[in-house]
Enzyme design. Structure first.
Site, PDB file in Angstrom:
ATOM      1  N   ASN A   9       5.505 -27.147  48.645  1.00 42.83           N
ATOM      2  CA  ASN A   9       6.345 -27.577  47.523  1.00 42.83           C
ATOM      3  C   ASN A   9       7.713 -26.936  47.713  1.00 42.83           C
ATOM      4  O   ASN A   9       7.885 -25.746  47.451  1.00 42.83           O
ATOM      5  CB  ASN A   9       5.703 -27.122  46.199  1.00 42.83           C
ATOM      6  CG  ASN A   9       6.573 -27.475  45.001  1.00 42.83           C
ATOM      7  OD1 ASN A   9       7.577 -28.179  45.134  1.00 42.83           O
ATOM      8  ND2 ASN A   9       6.188 -26.974  43.827  1.00 42.83           N
ATOM      9  N   LYS A  11      10.329 -27.368  46.100  1.00 39.58           N
ATOM     10  CA  LYS A  11      11.044 -27.192  44.829  1.00 39.58           C
ATOM     11  C   LYS A  11      12.505 -27.659  44.982  1.00 39.58           C
ATOM     12  O   LYS A  11      12.771 -28.586  45.745  1.00 39.58           O
ATOM     13  CB  LYS A  11      10.931 -25.741  44.330  1.00 39.58           C
ATOM     14  CG  LYS A  11       9.457 -25.294  44.259  1.00 39.58           C
ATOM     15  CD  LYS A  11       9.250 -24.030  43.494  1.00 39.58           C
ATOM     16  CE  LYS A  11       7.756 -23.686  43.473  1.00 39.58           C
ATOM     17  NZ  LYS A  11       7.462 -22.473  42.716  1.00 39.58           N
ATOM     18  N   HIS A  95       3.252 -29.252  37.229  1.00 44.51           N
ATOM     19  CA  HIS A  95       3.645 -27.921  37.692  1.00 44.51           C
ATOM     20  C   HIS A  95       4.123 -27.101  36.495  1.00 44.51           C
ATOM     21  O   HIS A  95       4.778 -27.630  35.592  1.00 44.51           O
ATOM     22  CB  HIS A  95       4.745 -28.034  38.754  1.00 44.51           C
ATOM     23  CG  HIS A  95       4.936 -26.751  39.495  1.00 44.51           C
ATOM     24  ND1 HIS A  95       5.610 -25.688  38.945  1.00 44.51           N
ATOM     25  CD2 HIS A  95       4.501 -26.344  40.715  1.00 44.51           C
ATOM     26  CE1 HIS A  95       5.583 -24.680  39.812  1.00 44.51           C
ATOM     27  NE2 HIS A  95       4.920 -25.043  40.884  1.00 44.51           N
ATOM     28  N   GLU A  97       6.476 -25.151  36.164  1.00 44.55           N
ATOM     29  CA  GLU A  97       7.931 -25.190  35.955  1.00 44.55           C
ATOM     30  C   GLU A  97       8.325 -26.444  35.179  1.00 44.55           C
ATOM     31  O   GLU A  97       9.275 -26.423  34.398  1.00 44.55           O
ATOM     32  CB  GLU A  97       8.640 -25.108  37.324  1.00 44.55           C
ATOM     33  CG  GLU A  97       8.515 -23.703  37.909  1.00 44.55           C
ATOM     34  CD  GLU A  97       8.525 -23.630  39.428  1.00 44.55           C
ATOM     35  OE1 GLU A  97       8.899 -24.609  40.085  1.00 44.55           O
ATOM     36  OE2 GLU A  97       8.138 -22.568  39.959  1.00 44.55           O
ATOM     37  N   GLU A 167      -2.567 -22.717  39.682  1.00 41.33           N
ATOM     38  CA  GLU A 167      -1.416 -21.842  39.902  1.00 41.33           C
ATOM     39  C   GLU A 167      -1.231 -20.945  38.686  1.00 41.33           C
ATOM     40  O   GLU A 167      -0.636 -21.362  37.683  1.00 41.33           O
ATOM     41  CB  GLU A 167      -0.146 -22.680  40.106  1.00 41.33           C
ATOM     42  CG  GLU A 167      -0.189 -23.562  41.325  1.00 41.33           C
ATOM     43  CD  GLU A 167       1.211 -23.890  41.849  1.00 41.33           C
ATOM     44  OE1 GLU A 167       1.427 -23.728  43.049  1.00 41.33           O
ATOM     45  OE2 GLU A 167       2.078 -24.283  41.051  1.00 41.33           O
ATOM     46  N   GLY A 173       6.178 -17.265  42.536  1.00 42.29           N
ATOM     47  CA  GLY A 173       7.496 -16.737  42.898  1.00 42.29           C
ATOM     48  C   GLY A 173       7.691 -15.286  42.538  1.00 42.29           C
ATOM     49  O   GLY A 173       8.812 -14.780  42.548  1.00 42.29           O
ATOM     50  N   SER A 212       2.557 -17.278  45.282  1.00 39.08           N
ATOM     51  CA  SER A 212       2.853 -16.234  46.260  1.00 39.08           C
ATOM     52  C   SER A 212       1.863 -16.202  47.421  1.00 39.08           C
ATOM     53  O   SER A 212       1.557 -15.123  47.944  1.00 39.08           O
ATOM     54  CB  SER A 212       2.938 -14.864  45.573  1.00 39.08           C
ATOM     55  OG  SER A 212       3.987 -14.866  44.617  1.00 39.08           O
TER      56      SER A 212
END
Ligand code: 13P
Length: 249
Positions: A9, A11, A95, A97, A167, A173, A212
């Site tokens: 991904n 991003k 996701h 985010e 996730e 991150g 991560s």
């Protein structure tokens, strides 16, 4: 046997030129990966050109999102049908985010998942708890609700087409990876919840871990029985690291 999958991904990273270079590097090195499906998910602007750059390899293409509407006056949105027309075969949906920064609710996500499926795109549907939810021991409950609100709403034929990605938001991150035991515990739980609705079909669903993941921890994570691959952010921007992760199986 479940399909082992490693997804990059990207991003909101890379210019078109950088994206093409990265895709070419991944495609070139992909012959060193056996028994694992590789997928890259660049930004919308790169899809058609990245598809071209992947030619001759088995690396598949995914978008990072699609609209919850079919077509029409929705300025700035990209429809599932448009994504499919680039040659992409997957789309990442849900996701954290997107949920967090763009207010995507389960209702919106269910629409997106259905539109993706109607346009022959396989959703990579993301679920996972926030730090405060884990700290207050609500992580199982949160993930179960995310599954019930979207995956449970599909019929068996559609359910068979989706890939899930666990996730934990606190691991994305942050450099803080879930331990292999924490990942396995949640993946087994997810499979159990899915089996309650879809029976033995849940055995065939690939459940990826994201947060991560990197070459140094992928082997341990992938050694777990219910971890069928990874959804990789930062480390997928370096072709060698992405490939090394896929070789960790
Ligand atoms: P990182 O690998 O950068 O933690 O990102 C994980 C992720 O969100 C993949 O979708």
């Amino acid at each position: 046997m479940r399909t082992k999958i490693v997804v990059g991904n990207w991003k909101m990273n890379t210019t078109v030129k950088e994206g093409i270079q990265l895709a070419k590097a991944v495609a070139a090195a992909s012959s060193n990966v056996n028994g694992v499906k590789l997928i890259v998910a660049p930004p919308f602007t790169h899809l058609t050109l990245v598809k071209e750059a992947l030619k001759g390899s088995n690396v598949e293409l995914s978008a990072q999102n699609c609209a919850n509407k079919e077509s029409g006056a929705y300025t700035g949105e990209v429809a599932a049908k448009m994504v499919a027309s680039t040659g992409a075969t997957y789309v990442i949906l849900g996701h954290s985010e997107r949920r967090e920064y763009y207010g995507e609710t389960s209702e919106i996500l269910l629409n997106k998942v259905k539109l993706a499926l109607a346009n022959s795109l396989k959703p990579i549907f993301c679920i996972g708890e926030r730090l405060e939810e884990r700290e207050s021991s609500r992580h199982f409950e949160v993930v179960k609700a995310q599954l019930e609100e979207v995956a449970y709403q599909l019929d068996k034929t559609d359910f068979e087409k989706i890939v899930l990605a666990y996730e934990p938001v606190w691991a994305i991150g942050t450099g803080k990876t879930a331990t292999p035991e924490q990942a396995q515990e949640m993946h087994a739980y997810i499979r159990k919840v899915l089996a309650e609705k879809f029976g033995s079909k849940a055995e065939n669903t690939s459940i990826l871990y994201g947060g991560s993941a990197k070459p140094s921890n992928a082997k341990e994570l992938f050694s777990k029985a219910d971890v069928d691959g990874g959804l990789i952010g930062g480390a997928s921007l370096i072709a060698d690291d992405f490939i090394a992760i896929a070789q960790s199986f």
